[in-house]
Design an enzyme around this catalytic site. Sequence first.
Site, PDB file in Angstrom:
ATOM      1  N   SER A  43      11.375  40.786  23.119  1.00 50.37           N
ATOM      2  CA  SER A  43      10.866  41.843  22.255  1.00 50.37           C
ATOM      3  C   SER A  43      10.441  43.065  23.067  1.00 50.37           C
ATOM      4  CB  SER A  43       9.671  41.343  21.439  1.00 50.37           C
ATOM      5  OG  SER A  43       8.537  41.189  22.286  1.00 50.37           O
TER       6      SER A  43
ATOM      7  N   ASP B 155      14.567  42.298  20.575  1.00 48.65           N
ATOM      8  CA  ASP B 155      13.899  42.176  19.283  1.00 48.65           C
ATOM      9  C   ASP B 155      12.854  43.270  19.077  1.00 48.65           C
ATOM     10  OD1 ASP B 155      13.498  40.781  16.846  1.00 48.65           O
ATOM     11  OD2 ASP B 155      11.700  39.836  17.659  1.00 48.65           O
ATOM     12  N   HIS B 156      12.749  43.738  17.839  1.00 50.85           N
ATOM     13  CA  HIS B 156      11.727  44.703  17.417  1.00 50.85           C
ATOM     14  C   HIS B 156      11.656  45.927  18.337  1.00 50.85           C
ATOM     15  CE1 HIS B 156       9.869  43.026  13.864  1.00 50.85           C
ATOM     16  NE2 HIS B 156       9.924  41.825  14.418  1.00 50.85           N
TER      17      HIS B 156
ATOM     18  N   ASP C 276      13.715  48.473  14.805  1.00 44.09           N
ATOM     19  CA  ASP C 276      12.620  48.411  13.845  1.00 44.09           C
ATOM     20  C   ASP C 276      12.080  49.805  13.555  1.00 44.09           C
ATOM     21  OD1 ASP C 276      10.446  47.843  12.300  1.00 44.09           O
ATOM     22  OD2 ASP C 276       9.502  46.455  13.710  1.00 44.09           O
TER      23      ASP C 276
ATOM     24  N   GLU D  32      15.131  45.726   9.573  1.00 45.82           N
ATOM     25  CA  GLU D  32      14.182  45.049   8.681  1.00 45.82           C
ATOM     26  C   GLU D  32      13.839  45.951   7.509  1.00 45.82           C
ATOM     27  OE1 GLU D  32      10.864  42.794  10.451  1.00 45.82           O
ATOM     28  OE2 GLU D  32       9.533  44.031   9.214  1.00 45.82           O
TER      29      GLU D  32
ATOM     30  N   HIS E  85       4.133  37.300  10.934  1.00 46.01           N
ATOM     31  CA  HIS E  85       4.171  37.153  12.378  1.00 46.01           C
ATOM     32  C   HIS E  85       2.855  36.552  12.885  1.00 46.01           C
ATOM     33  CE1 HIS E  85       7.202  40.445  11.876  1.00 46.01           C
ATOM     34  NE2 HIS E  85       7.804  39.770  12.831  1.00 46.01           N
TER      35      HIS E  85
END
Length: 284
Positions: A50, A84-85, A106, A136, A182
């Site tokens: 991430s 990720d993110h 994101d 997302e 989360h």
Amino acid sequence: MPLVPTGELVARAAAVRGCVPAFNVITLEHAEAISDGAQAAGRPVILQISENAVRYHGGRLAPLARATAAVAEASEVELALHLDHATDMELVRQAADNGFSSVMFDAGALPHDRNIAATAEAARWAHEAGLWLEAELGYVGGKPDAPASAHAAGVRTDPAEAADYVARTGVDALAVAVGSSHAMTERTAALDHALIARLREAVPVPLVLHGSSGVPDGDLRRAVESGMAKINIGTALNVAFTRAVRDVLGAAPSLTDPRKYLTPAREGVAETVGTLLAVLPAGR
């Protein structure tokens, strides 16, 4: 074994109504443990790093990414590398040079129209660079910029809006808000399975479940059966890691050799990976 593209693993799982789990990597021990757990189970998985993990490593993506890729290439099962993110396009641009085949971009903190514009631009760039792009829509709980609860009014993903979002952005997969959060350390999340099924019908790309550590086993299986194809898991690994470190240092507080507590921590994470892989359906 060479790294396998994330998109290939997800598409293969979605085609048989199964899932590919994506496990968060923070340290080299995480990567080694995830690989060990996947290899013991004989299952392909995604190793994901991430933006927060990159920030922890001083903003440097390459060292952790290359170490994680090296672990994956030494494995006997298929493993993919995913960013990720990511909110920073500069970080996204670095992904293509560091072994990643996919990115989760994101833009969820932006107003809806700006989210669409930023995500569409990220998708165009990613596709030109040969990357598969996840985004997302809706607000999964547990993030600083999200509503306090995953059950708050208006936070869940609307199927019609999701279909429009995918069409306008060109993303390859969509993470959706269906009741998970989360950073949950207890498995008490209540998923909206009817909504998952409606999203699966409305959206032409694979669905992704974030915040899966807080979801009970039965709900995880049902979520995959309803249409989730990529299942993100991070906190459950950290719980196992930290518990093992605490146990060792609690019994031997004068211990100074990190190998003495990182070894059981790594083993605890690998065991957790194996347990979760036994729960998550590979497909029919």
